[in-house]
Design a protein around this motif. Structure first.
Motif, PDB file in Angstrom:
ATOM      1  N   GLY A   1      30.822  43.274  54.576  1.00  0.00           N
ATOM      2  CA  GLY A   1      32.093  43.700  56.127  1.00  0.00           C
ATOM      3  C   GLY A   1      33.679  43.394  54.601  1.00  0.00           C
ATOM      4  O   GLY A   1      34.393  43.804  55.352  1.00  0.00           O
ATOM      5  N   GLN A   2      33.217  43.160  53.214  1.00  0.00           N
ATOM      6  CA  GLN A   2      34.417  43.239  53.073  1.00  0.00           C
ATOM      7  C   GLN A   2      34.265  43.934  51.395  1.00  0.00           C
ATOM      8  O   GLN A   2      33.303  44.038  50.509  1.00  0.00           O
ATOM      9  N   TYR A   3      35.892  44.947  50.938  1.00  0.00           N
ATOM     10  CA  TYR A   3      35.388  46.020  49.921  1.00  0.00           C
ATOM     11  C   TYR A   3      36.052  45.699  48.881  1.00  0.00           C
ATOM     12  O   TYR A   3      36.290  46.480  48.507  1.00  0.00           O
ATOM     13  N   LEU A   4      36.993  44.428  48.680  1.00  0.00           N
ATOM     14  CA  LEU A   4      37.664  44.403  48.161  1.00  0.00           C
ATOM     15  C   LEU A   4      37.826  43.038  46.335  1.00  0.00           C
ATOM     16  O   LEU A   4      37.207  42.499  47.900  1.00  0.00           O
ATOM     17  N   PHE A   5      37.453  43.316  45.836  1.00  0.00           N
ATOM     18  CA  PHE A   5      37.149  42.023  44.725  1.00  0.00           C
ATOM     19  C   PHE A   5      37.958  41.142  44.274  1.00  0.00           C
ATOM     20  O   PHE A   5      39.099  41.943  44.215  1.00  0.00           O
ATOM     21  N   GLU A   6      38.135  39.769  43.799  1.00  0.00           N
ATOM     22  CA  GLU A   6      39.422  39.612  43.331  1.00  0.00           C
ATOM     23  C   GLU A   6      39.103  39.678  41.966  1.00  0.00           C
ATOM     24  O   GLU A   6      40.305  39.822  41.179  1.00  0.00           O
ATOM     25  N   SER A   7      38.715  39.605  41.575  1.00  0.00           N
ATOM     26  CA  SER A   7      37.915  40.332  39.572  1.00  0.00           C
ATOM     27  C   SER A   7      36.927  41.294  39.757  1.00  0.00           C
ATOM     28  O   SER A   7      35.484  40.655  40.887  1.00  0.00           O
ATOM     29  N   LEU A   8      36.465  41.142  38.862  1.00  0.00           N
ATOM     30  CA  LEU A   8      35.199  41.464  38.663  1.00  0.00           C
ATOM     31  C   LEU A   8      34.050  42.102  37.199  1.00  0.00           C
ATOM     32  O   LEU A   8      35.342  42.379  36.112  1.00  0.00           O
ATOM     33  N   GLU A   9      33.345  41.711  36.980  1.00  0.00           N
ATOM     34  CA  GLU A   9      32.607  42.029  36.014  1.00  0.00           C
ATOM     35  C   GLU A   9      31.337  43.040  35.729  1.00  0.00           C
ATOM     36  O   GLU A   9      30.385  43.293  36.577  1.00  0.00           O
ATOM     37  N   VAL A  10      31.313  43.577  34.932  1.00  0.00           N
ATOM     38  CA  VAL A  10      30.654  44.859  34.827  1.00  0.00           C
ATOM     39  C   VAL A  10      29.939  44.758  33.512  1.00  0.00           C
ATOM     40  O   VAL A  10      30.444  44.312  32.346  1.00  0.00           O
TER      41      VAL A  10
END
Length: 497
Positions: A45-54
Motif C-alpha cells: 500500500g506504499q509506493y514511495l521509497f525513502e531511499s533505493l538500492e539498485v
C-alpha cells in the motif's frame, strides 16, 4: 498479408454493423509486443521509497538523469560496482556508487547501456520475498514525489506475464489452466494499459498497474518452466467481446458459484460476460434463505464442486461477542471514512466516523442482500446504540477481521477445509458466508462463521479453472465457461511504446 487483409475487412464490417445498429464502434485493439509500466511498492500500500538500492546484473547498465522523462542525459555506466544508492534531496535525485556522487535532476532512469551487449536485470533493495530475490528486467524510471522516490518498471509485456503467472497461480496447475490464466492476465494488463487516465488511477503516477493484488501480483514468485510455457503458447492471445477487450477479472476460489459484476461492485455497469456462473456438476446451488445458506456453507464435501481442491473451498472461524465488538469498533469507523456511500447509520445518533461514536453492545448481524451464489452484498450491524448498514462485498469482508490485532486478545484461528489452521487472517476470505449464533437468553455470546471461497467472486475462479482442466477442458473452453460470449483473439504484432 492475406490474413491481415481478412482481419481488416472483418474490423470494417464490425464497425459498419455497429454504426448501423446505432452503437459506437469498439476502440481499435492494441498491437502485441508492447511495454507495460509497473509502479513498484515499497511496502504493501506504499509506493514511495525513502531511499533505493539498485544492483545491475548480467550486463552493463546506464544511469541517466534530467528535468523530465523525455530529456534524460547519460551520467555513467555500471556493472559489478556494487549497489547504486539513490536518494531524493531538495526535489532532485542523487545517486552514489564507489564513493562517487551524481546529481541527476528530478527524474532518472536505469537501463541497458546502448553501447554494451546484453540486457541487465536489477535487484532492488528491500524487495526480497523470503529467500527469493526478484530480478527486474527492462528499465527503471525514478521520480521525486513528496520528498521521496517513486519507481516505475518499464518492461516487455511477455516478461511481465512470466513474473505474474507464478505469482497468481500455482505453477503445478495443469497447462490448460495456466494458459487460461495467461490469457486472462494478458487481457487484464492490456485493458489497463489502454484505459484513459480517468479510469486508471495509476496513469497519474506514470504507470499502468502496480505490482500488488490491487491489480496483478508481479514478481511475487520467480518464473517457472510451466508458467513460461503457458505465456509462450498463448502469445498475443486476449479475450474480446464485440471487438473490444474485456475486463478479465479473476480470483482464487469460488464457493460453488461466481457473482455478477454489478452485484459485487454496484458502482460498475452490468456486463454480459461477467455473470454469475455455477461452478458445480452435478451439485446445484440453491440459496434463497439464510437457512439454506448455512446448510450450503456447512457442506464440506468437495465432490461435485470445480473448486473442491482449494484449501479455502470451505472455512470457518468463531468469535466471541467481546471479540466482535472490539473488531467492529475499529472497522466500522474505518470503512465509513474510506467509503461513506457504502456505510451509514440506519438508526442511531451518530455515524461511525464521528468522534462521539460508540459501538455499544453487539446484538446481532442481519443479511439484507445476498447473491444467488451466496455472496453477501449488504449487511446490517445491530447494537445497543443503533443499526448500521454496510454495502459492497469488499466492505462486508473487511468488516469482520479475525485478527488479534483487532480483537486485542490471543491468536484467532480460521480453519480451512483441509484442516489447516490459519492464525489472524486479515479479513474474511470471501463475503460468501453464513453464521450460527450462541445466546444466553436474548444476549449474544458468540458467532461462528461458516464460509466458502476466497476472493471477490467476479470472473474466473482459478481453482475452478484447475477443476475444469482436470476434467479435460482446454484453455479456450475454460475461458468460455467463465467469460461467456467472449472471443479468443490474437493481437497483431506491433512496435513497443
Amino acid at each position: 498479408m492475406y490474413l491481415t487483409a481478412l482481419l481488416s475487412s472483418a474490423a470494417l464490417l464490425l464497425a459498419l454493423f455497429a454504426l448501423r445498429q446505432g452503437e459506437p464502434a469498439p476502440p481499435p485493439l492494441p498491437s502485441s509486443g508492447q511495454n507495460i509500466r509497473v509502479l513498484l511498492s515499497a511496502k504493501p500500500g506504499q509506493y514511495l521509497f525513502e531511499s533505493l538500492e539498485v544492483t545491475p546484473l548480467y550486463a552493463r547498465a546506464q544511469v541517466r538523469g534530467g528535468p523530465d522523462p523525455q530529456r534524460l542525459q547519460p551520467a555513467f555506466s555500471s556493472l559489478g560496482d556494487g549497489p547504486l544508492r539513490f536518494t531524493a534531496q531538495e526535489g532532485r535525485i542523487r545517486v552514489s556508487v564507489l564513493g562517487k556522487a551524481y546529481d541527476l535532476g528530478p527524474f532518472a532512469e536505469v537501463a541497458a547501456d546502448p553501447e554494451a551487449p546484453g540486457a541487465p536485470r536489477f535487484l532492488i533493495g528491500g524487495k526480497q520475498r523470503g529467500d527469493f530475490y526478484p530480478e527486474y528486467p527492462g528499465r527503471l524510471l525514478l521520480g521525486v514525489r513528496e520528498g521521496r522516490l517513486s519507481v516505475v518498471n518499464v518492461l516487455d509485456l511477455q516478461e511481465y506475464l512470466r513474473r505474474v503467472l507464478p505469482s497468481e497461480m500455482p505453477p503445478n496447475f495443469p497447462l490448460e489452466a495456466l494458459k487460461a490464466q495467461a490469457v486472462a492476465a494478458r487481457t487484464y494488463a492490456y485493458s489497463r494499459m489502454t484505459a484513459p487516465p480517468e479510469r486508471n488511477y495509476w496513469k497519474s503516477l506514470g504507470a499502468d498497474v502496480d505490482d500488488s493484488t490491487n491489480e496483478q501480483v508481479y514478481n511475487g514468485q520467480p518464473p517457472q518452466p510451466s508458467t513460461d510455457q503457458a505465456v509462450a503458447e498463448t502469445l498475443g492471445q486476449v479475450l474480446t467481446y464485440r471487438g473490444a477487450l474485456v475486463q478479465a477479472f479473476y480470483f482464487s476460489t469460488s464457493p460453488g458459484s461466481t457473482a455478477s459484476i454489478e452485484e459485487v461492485w454496484p458502482d460498475r455497469e452490468r456486463l454480459a460476460y461477467l455473470r454469475a456462473r455455477t461452478q458445480t456438476n452435478p451439485v446445484t446451488v440453491n440459496i434463497s434463505s439464510e437457512r439454506q445458506a448455512l446448510e450450503f456453507f456447512r457442506n464440506w464435501a468437495p465432490e461435485g464442486f470445480y473448486d473442491g481442491e482449494s484449501s479455502l473451498f470451505r472455512w470457518r472461524v468463531s468469535l466471541s461477542r467481546s471479540e466482535l465488538e472490539a473488531v467492529l469498533a475499529r472497522t466500522l469507523p474505518a470503512l465509513r471514512r474510506a467509503s461513506p456511500e457504502f456505510v451509514r447509520t440506519v438508526e442511531g445518533r451518530y455515524t461511525p466516523d464521528r468522534p462521539e461514536f460508540e459501538l455499544g453492545t453487539l446484538q446481532g448481524l442481519k443479511v439484507l442482500k445476498r447473491t444467488r451464489g451466496g455472496f453477501i452484498t449488504e449487511l446490517e450491524v445491530r447494537t445497543s446504540t443503533g443499526r448500521y448498514w454496510v454495502g459492497r462485498e469488499s466492505n462486508v469482508r473487511n468488516l469482520i477481521r479475525p485478527d488479534k490485532r483487532y480483537t486485542g486478545g490471543p491468536d484467532v484461528m480460521l480453519e480451512r477445509f483441509n484442516g489447516v489452521l490459519s492464525p489472524n487472517f486479515p479479513a474474511l476470505p470471501s463475503a460468501a458466508f453464513a453464521w450460527e449464533e450462541e445466546r444466553e437468553g436474548n444476549n449474544l455470546q458468540r458467532l461462528t462463521f461458516w464460509g466458502g471461497g476466497y476472493g471477490h467472486g467476479v470472473g474466473m475462479s482459478q481453482y475452478g479453472a484447475l477443476g475444469l482442466a482436470k476434467a479435460g477442458k482446454t484453455h479456450r473452453e475454460i475461458l468460455e465457461h467463465f467469460y461467456p460470449g467472449t472471443a479468443l483473439t490474437v493481437l497483431s504484432p506491433g512496435s513497443k511504446r
